[in-house]
Motif scaffolding. Structure first.
Motif, PDB file in Angstrom:
ATOM      1  N   SER A 105      -2.343  -5.020  -2.158  1.00 47.84           N
ATOM      2  CA  SER A 105      -1.409  -5.856  -1.395  1.00 47.84           C
ATOM      3  C   SER A 105      -1.721  -5.812   0.100  1.00 47.84           C
ATOM      4  CB  SER A 105       0.033  -5.389  -1.641  1.00 47.84           C
ATOM      5  OG  SER A 105       0.419  -5.608  -2.974  1.00 47.84           O
ATOM      6  N   PHE A 106      -2.002  -4.612   0.613  1.00 43.88           N
ATOM      7  CA  PHE A 106      -2.274  -4.461   2.039  1.00 43.88           C
ATOM      8  C   PHE A 106      -3.600  -5.101   2.454  1.00 43.88           C
ATOM      9  CE2 PHE A 106       0.689  -0.669   2.242  1.00 43.88           C
ATOM     10  CZ  PHE A 106       1.532  -1.216   3.191  1.00 43.88           C
ATOM     11  N   PHE A 107      -4.665  -4.773   1.718  1.00 38.45           N
ATOM     12  CA  PHE A 107      -6.009  -5.048   2.213  1.00 38.45           C
ATOM     13  C   PHE A 107      -6.729  -6.220   1.545  1.00 38.45           C
ATOM     14  CE2 PHE A 107      -5.199  -0.502   2.985  1.00 38.45           C
ATOM     15  CZ  PHE A 107      -5.308  -0.504   4.374  1.00 38.45           C
ATOM     16  N   HIS A 108      -6.213  -6.704   0.424  1.00 44.42           N
ATOM     17  CA  HIS A 108      -6.851  -7.848  -0.228  1.00 44.42           C
ATOM     18  C   HIS A 108      -5.955  -9.086  -0.224  1.00 44.42           C
ATOM     19  CE1 HIS A 108     -10.491  -5.854  -1.804  1.00 44.42           C
ATOM     20  NE2 HIS A 108      -9.729  -4.779  -1.812  1.00 44.42           N
ATOM     21  N   SER A 109      -4.651  -8.856  -0.335  1.00 48.84           N
ATOM     22  CA  SER A 109      -3.717  -9.990  -0.337  1.00 48.84           C
ATOM     23  C   SER A 109      -3.062 -10.198   1.019  1.00 48.84           C
ATOM     24  CB  SER A 109      -2.626  -9.763  -1.391  1.00 48.84           C
ATOM     25  OG  SER A 109      -3.198  -9.589  -2.671  1.00 48.84           O
ATOM     26  N   SER A 110      -3.268  -9.256   1.943  1.00 52.00           N
ATOM     27  CA  SER A 110      -2.633  -9.302   3.276  1.00 52.00           C
ATOM     28  C   SER A 110      -1.122  -9.473   3.170  1.00 52.00           C
ATOM     29  CB  SER A 110      -3.236 -10.453   4.112  1.00 52.00           C
ATOM     30  OG  SER A 110      -4.614 -10.249   4.307  1.00 52.00           O
ATOM     31  N   ASP A 111      -0.547  -8.827   2.157  1.00 51.45           N
ATOM     32  CA  ASP A 111       0.900  -8.891   1.926  1.00 51.45           C
ATOM     33  C   ASP A 111       1.500  -7.554   2.347  1.00 51.45           C
ATOM     34  OD1 ASP A 111       3.501  -9.146   1.028  1.00 51.45           O
ATOM     35  OD2 ASP A 111       2.949 -10.101  -0.868  1.00 51.45           O
ATOM     36  N   ILE A 112       1.852  -7.455   3.622  1.00 49.65           N
ATOM     37  CA  ILE A 112       2.354  -6.200   4.172  1.00 49.65           C
ATOM     38  C   ILE A 112       3.652  -5.781   3.491  1.00 49.65           C
ATOM     39  CG2 ILE A 112       3.126  -5.018   6.262  1.00 49.65           C
ATOM     40  CD1 ILE A 112       0.162  -5.773   6.231  1.00 49.65           C
ATOM     41  N   LYS A 113       4.528  -6.736   3.265  1.00 47.04           N
ATOM     42  CA  LYS A 113       5.845  -6.409   2.715  1.00 47.04           C
ATOM     43  C   LYS A 113       5.738  -5.809   1.313  1.00 47.04           C
ATOM     44  CE  LYS A 113       7.172 -10.553   3.910  1.00 47.04           C
ATOM     45  NZ  LYS A 113       7.934 -11.808   4.136  1.00 47.04           N
ATOM     46  N   PHE A 114       4.933  -6.430   0.459  1.00 42.25           N
ATOM     47  CA  PHE A 114       4.813  -5.864  -0.888  1.00 42.25           C
ATOM     48  C   PHE A 114       3.895  -4.650  -0.921  1.00 42.25           C
ATOM     49  CE2 PHE A 114       7.292  -9.213  -2.770  1.00 42.25           C
ATOM     50  CZ  PHE A 114       7.839  -8.578  -3.868  1.00 42.25           C
ATOM     51  N   GLY A 115       3.029  -4.508   0.057  1.00 40.04           N
ATOM     52  CA  GLY A 115       2.281  -3.262   0.182  1.00 40.04           C
ATOM     53  C   GLY A 115       3.224  -2.103   0.411  1.00 40.04           C
ATOM     54  N   ILE A 116       4.211  -2.309   1.280  1.00 42.94           N
ATOM     55  CA  ILE A 116       5.223  -1.284   1.542  1.00 42.94           C
ATOM     56  C   ILE A 116       6.073  -1.035   0.304  1.00 42.94           C
ATOM     57  CG2 ILE A 116       7.318  -0.774   2.870  1.00 42.94           C
ATOM     58  CD1 ILE A 116       6.055  -2.377   5.188  1.00 42.94           C
ATOM     59  N   ILE A 117       6.485  -2.106  -0.367  1.00 44.80           N
ATOM     60  CA  ILE A 117       7.330  -1.965  -1.553  1.00 44.80           C
ATOM     61  C   ILE A 117       6.617  -1.178  -2.645  1.00 44.80           C
ATOM     62  CG2 ILE A 117       8.327  -3.291  -3.478  1.00 44.80           C
ATOM     63  CD1 ILE A 117       9.219  -5.376  -1.393  1.00 44.80           C
ATOM     64  N   TRP A 118       5.330  -1.461  -2.858  1.00 48.88           N
ATOM     65  CA  TRP A 118       4.584  -0.703  -3.868  1.00 48.88           C
ATOM     66  C   TRP A 118       4.483   0.773  -3.495  1.00 48.88           C
ATOM     67  CZ3 TRP A 118       3.496  -1.473  -8.742  1.00 48.88           C
ATOM     68  CH2 TRP A 118       3.393  -2.766  -9.254  1.00 48.88           C
ATOM     69  N   LEU A 119       4.371   1.076  -2.195  1.00 45.16           N
ATOM     70  CA  LEU A 119       4.366   2.477  -1.764  1.00 45.16           C
ATOM     71  C   LEU A 119       5.675   3.165  -2.120  1.00 45.16           C
ATOM     72  CD1 LEU A 119       2.671   2.560   1.771  1.00 45.16           C
ATOM     73  CD2 LEU A 119       1.819   3.568  -0.360  1.00 45.16           C
ATOM     74  N   PHE A 120       6.775   2.479  -1.879  1.00 44.00           N
ATOM     75  CA  PHE A 120       8.077   3.044  -2.227  1.00 44.00           C
ATOM     76  C   PHE A 120       8.197   3.247  -3.730  1.00 44.00           C
ATOM     77  CE2 PHE A 120       9.820   1.701   1.992  1.00 44.00           C
ATOM     78  CZ  PHE A 120      10.407   2.910   2.324  1.00 44.00           C
ATOM     79  N   TRP A 121       7.727   2.277  -4.508  1.00 40.48           N
ATOM     80  CA  TRP A 121       7.794   2.434  -5.960  1.00 40.48           C
ATOM     81  C   TRP A 121       6.952   3.614  -6.428  1.00 40.48           C
ATOM     82  CZ3 TRP A 121       6.996  -3.504  -6.959  1.00 40.48           C
ATOM     83  CH2 TRP A 121       8.230  -4.163  -6.835  1.00 40.48           C
ATOM     84  N   SER A 122       5.789   3.802  -5.803  1.00 41.89           N
ATOM     85  CA  SER A 122       4.956   4.945  -6.154  1.00 41.89           C
ATOM     86  C   SER A 122       5.701   6.248  -5.915  1.00 41.89           C
ATOM     87  CB  SER A 122       3.654   4.928  -5.338  1.00 41.89           C
ATOM     88  OG  SER A 122       2.871   6.069  -5.630  1.00 41.89           O
TER      89      SER A 122
END
Length: 204
Positions: A105-122
């Protein structure tokens, strides 16, 4: 994951947080876990068939399975009163995969918001590993974390998405909300008291 699916993930996390906090019986909560689990298993099967080999769509559908099998596992474990270590180790496996989804999400989709959300889910799945596989007495703390995540990582983003205003939320706002939540989680861990919730009540 669709906004409709994400909305119901928020619902099941809300129910499971109350279960961990001793407000809902585990067997009662298991029913909604099974409902949402089935939804999150049937949906990605349809999406994979519909994708017709499109790797990006298949990758997205694979992430939904992580949730679907988690909730089915939780629901059946609570309903039948099963021992929880298998579910706990599954949660560790999912926590690692969630880091991978965050990276994409962060580095391939440039989706900062869901990159953060996936971190929280982890982090959340890792907490369930600690409770269910390692038997750490932090269920009340995990219940509080789950309650917050039900809203900030699922319910609110899903509702904003359904209202077609999610893209209007800036990355800066997302980072601020994430930072405040992280501070709350850190403070909550060090101030939490030993849990009185039995290990037969499990959630994710």
């Amino acid at each position: 994951m669709s906004n409709v699916g994400l909305l119901y993930v928020g619902g099941v996390l809300f129910i499971n947080s109350l279960m961990l906090l001793g407000r809902i019986d585990g067997k009662s909560a298991s029913v909604f876990n099974v409902f949402v689990g089935l939804l999150q298993v049937i949906t990605p099967i349809y999406l994979i068939i519909k994708a017709d080999g499109n790797q990006q769509e298949i990758f997205g559908a694979a992430g939904i399975f992580l949730f679907g099998f988690t909730y089915l596992y939780v629901g059946l474990t609570n309903w039948f009163g099963l021992e929880t270590s298998g579910l706990g180790w599954y949660c560790l496996w999912v926590a690692v995969l969630a880091l991978g989804f965050s990276y994409v999400s962060f580095f391939h989709s440039s989706d900062i918001k869901f990159g953060i959300i996936w971190l929280f889910w982890s982090y959340l799945w890792f907490l369930f590993y600690l409770v269910l596989a390692k038997n750490m007495d932090i269920a009340r703390y995990v219940g509080k974390v789950t309650f917050v995540m039900a809203w900030i990582t699922c319910t609110i983003p899903a509702f904003l998405g359904l209202a077609n205003v999610w893209n209007d939320v800036s990355n800066t706002i997302a980072v601020i909300v994430a930072g405040l939540a992280a501070l709350y989680f850190i403070a909550g861990y060090f101030t939490s008291k030993p849990s009185t919730v039995g290990q037969e009540n499990v959630a994710s």
